[in-house]
Design a protein around this motif. Structure first.
Motif, PDB file in Angstrom:
ATOM      1  N   ALA A  64       1.078  -0.974   0.331  1.00 19.91           N
ATOM      2  CA  ALA A  64      -0.074   0.384   0.256  1.00 19.91           C
ATOM      3  C   ALA A  64       0.841   1.059  -0.014  1.00 19.91           C
ATOM      4  CB  ALA A  64      -1.121  -0.090   1.462  1.00 19.91           C
ATOM      5  N   GLU A  65       2.127   1.240   0.507  1.00 13.47           N
ATOM      6  CA  GLU A  65       2.949   2.601   0.704  1.00 13.47           C
ATOM      7  C   GLU A  65       3.561   2.608  -0.499  1.00 13.47           C
ATOM      8  OE1 GLU A  65       4.584   5.969   3.120  1.00 13.47           O
ATOM      9  OE2 GLU A  65       2.573   4.820   2.900  1.00 13.47           O
ATOM     10  N   ALA A  66       3.804   1.202  -0.746  1.00 11.76           N
ATOM     11  CA  ALA A  66       4.876   1.624  -2.496  1.00 11.76           C
ATOM     12  C   ALA A  66       3.659   1.691  -3.600  1.00 11.76           C
ATOM     13  CB  ALA A  66       5.200   0.645  -2.786  1.00 11.76           C
ATOM     14  N   ARG A  67       2.471   1.700  -3.412  1.00  7.78           N
ATOM     15  CA  ARG A  67       1.593   2.743  -4.163  1.00  7.78           C
ATOM     16  C   ARG A  67       1.114   3.580  -3.958  1.00  7.78           C
ATOM     17  NH1 ARG A  67      -1.228  -2.657  -2.684  1.00  7.78           N
ATOM     18  NH2 ARG A  67      -1.228  -4.047  -4.930  1.00  7.78           N
ATOM     19  N   ARG A  68       1.309   4.421  -3.016  1.00  7.96           N
ATOM     20  CA  ARG A  68       0.602   5.664  -2.600  1.00  7.96           C
ATOM     21  C   ARG A  68       2.124   6.419  -2.930  1.00  7.96           C
ATOM     22  NH1 ARG A  68       2.842   9.701   0.762  1.00  7.96           N
ATOM     23  NH2 ARG A  68       4.885   8.831   2.338  1.00  7.96           N
ATOM     24  N   LEU A  69       3.504   5.785  -2.625  1.00 10.12           N
ATOM     25  CA  LEU A  69       4.601   6.511  -3.217  1.00 10.12           C
ATOM     26  C   LEU A  69       5.196   6.812  -5.031  1.00 10.12           C
ATOM     27  CD1 LEU A  69       6.977   5.216  -0.363  1.00 10.12           C
ATOM     28  CD2 LEU A  69       6.022   7.541  -1.041  1.00 10.12           C
ATOM     29  N   GLY A  70       3.986   5.739  -5.468  1.00  7.51           N
ATOM     30  CA  GLY A  70       3.822   5.754  -6.950  1.00  7.51           C
ATOM     31  C   GLY A  70       5.224   4.645  -7.257  1.00  7.51           C
ATOM     32  N   GLY A  86      13.388  -1.412   0.930  1.00  8.52           N
ATOM     33  CA  GLY A  86      14.545  -0.570   1.004  1.00  8.52           C
ATOM     34  C   GLY A  86      13.699   0.622  -0.322  1.00  8.52           C
ATOM     35  N   PRO A  87      13.346   0.793  -0.967  1.00  6.81           N
ATOM     36  CA  PRO A  87      12.123   1.748  -2.089  1.00  6.81           C
ATOM     37  C   PRO A  87      11.816   2.818  -1.367  1.00  6.81           C
ATOM     38  CG  PRO A  87      12.686  -0.504  -3.368  1.00  6.81           C
ATOM     39  CD  PRO A  87      12.979  -0.793  -1.930  1.00  6.81           C
ATOM     40  N   VAL A  88      10.750   2.267  -0.692  1.00  6.53           N
ATOM     41  CA  VAL A  88       9.903   2.517   0.656  1.00  6.53           C
ATOM     42  C   VAL A  88      10.470   3.531   1.417  1.00  6.53           C
ATOM     43  CG1 VAL A  88       8.491   3.018   1.863  1.00  6.53           C
ATOM     44  CG2 VAL A  88       8.094   1.345  -0.285  1.00  6.53           C
ATOM     45  N   ARG A  94      13.810  10.602   0.040  1.00  5.36           N
ATOM     46  CA  ARG A  94      13.414  11.872  -1.033  1.00  5.36           C
ATOM     47  C   ARG A  94      12.421  12.868  -0.361  1.00  5.36           C
ATOM     48  NH1 ARG A  94      13.735   7.920  -4.869  1.00  5.36           N
ATOM     49  NH2 ARG A  94      12.018   7.482  -4.944  1.00  5.36           N
ATOM     50  N   GLU A  95      10.979  12.331  -0.221  1.00  7.29           N
ATOM     51  CA  GLU A  95      10.281  12.873   0.030  1.00  7.29           C
ATOM     52  C   GLU A  95      10.673  14.199   0.908  1.00  7.29           C
ATOM     53  OE1 GLU A  95       5.761  11.269  -0.024  1.00  7.29           O
ATOM     54  OE2 GLU A  95       6.790  10.372   1.749  1.00  7.29           O
TER      55      GLU A  95
END
Length: 194
Positions: A64-70, A86-88, A94-95
């Motif tokens: 869900a967080e990965a989707r939110r972050l695109g 890692g990507p999250v 980065r945000e």
């Protein structure tokens, strides 16, 4: 800057003592490697402190967080959402605009490795794999010592060690790890930009 450190402290406080200990050991080793190889010490500190901030999230929460972050969710990540930690975490930093692009790249690839990575990303991949809390598996101390002499050689050795570990456990390599293995075998050092 104070707000960034408060944000980090809150994220760390939500993690288990085991995870916080791991993060601190990785950070100490990464900063030492950064100093030895002339890398940005501050970026190394943020990469180390940030790399596992999302590691204890539930798999559905990571998706869900990965989707939110695109973020892209490939077949490997859909099959094993823990690969998204890692990507999250990189996207969180980065945000907030903290750490810089080298730290974000390092955090993004610290679990899978990848082709064309910069030296800080290679150093984090090594530090995460060989930090002393991992125990004394065969060759751990040698890999750590190699990292202080030759970062690229150590990176390729840790990639090979990680791939062998996955193979022994019957797990599939992430495509980025397979690409990193191929790059190491070819001796290529072309840089990837994220």
């Amino acid at each position: 800057m104070q707000a960034d450190h408060e944000w980090l402290a809150q994220r760390l406080a939500a993690l288990s003592p085991h995870r916080r200990g791991h993060i601190h050991r990785v950070t100490a080793l990464l900063v030492a490697l950064a100093e030895r190889h002339g890398l940005d010490r501050q970026a190394g500190w943020w990469a180390g402190m940030g790399h596992d901030l999302a590691r204890e999230m539930a798999r559905d929460a990571l998706l869900a967080e990965a989707r939110r972050l695109g973020l892209a969710i490939g077949p490997a990540e859909a099959a094993e959402p823990l690969l998204l930690h890692g990507p999250v975490a990189a996207a969180w930093l980065r945000e907030r605009g903290i750490g810089g692009s080298a730290a974000w790249e390092a955090i993004r690839y610290h679990t899978t490795a990848g082709p064309g990575l910069g030296p800080l990303a290679k150093a984090l991949f090594i530090a995460d794999g060989v930090e002393p809390g991992r125990g004394e598996y065969p060759g751990r101390a040698d890999l750590e010592a190699l990292a202080f002499r030759d970062l690229d050689a150590a990176y390729c050795a840790v990639v090979a060690s990680s791939a062998a570990y996955l193979e022994r456990r019957g797990l599939t390599r992430h495509p980025d790890m397979a690409a990193a293995e191929a790059e190491c075998q070819a001796g290529s050092g072309e840089r990837r930009r994220i």
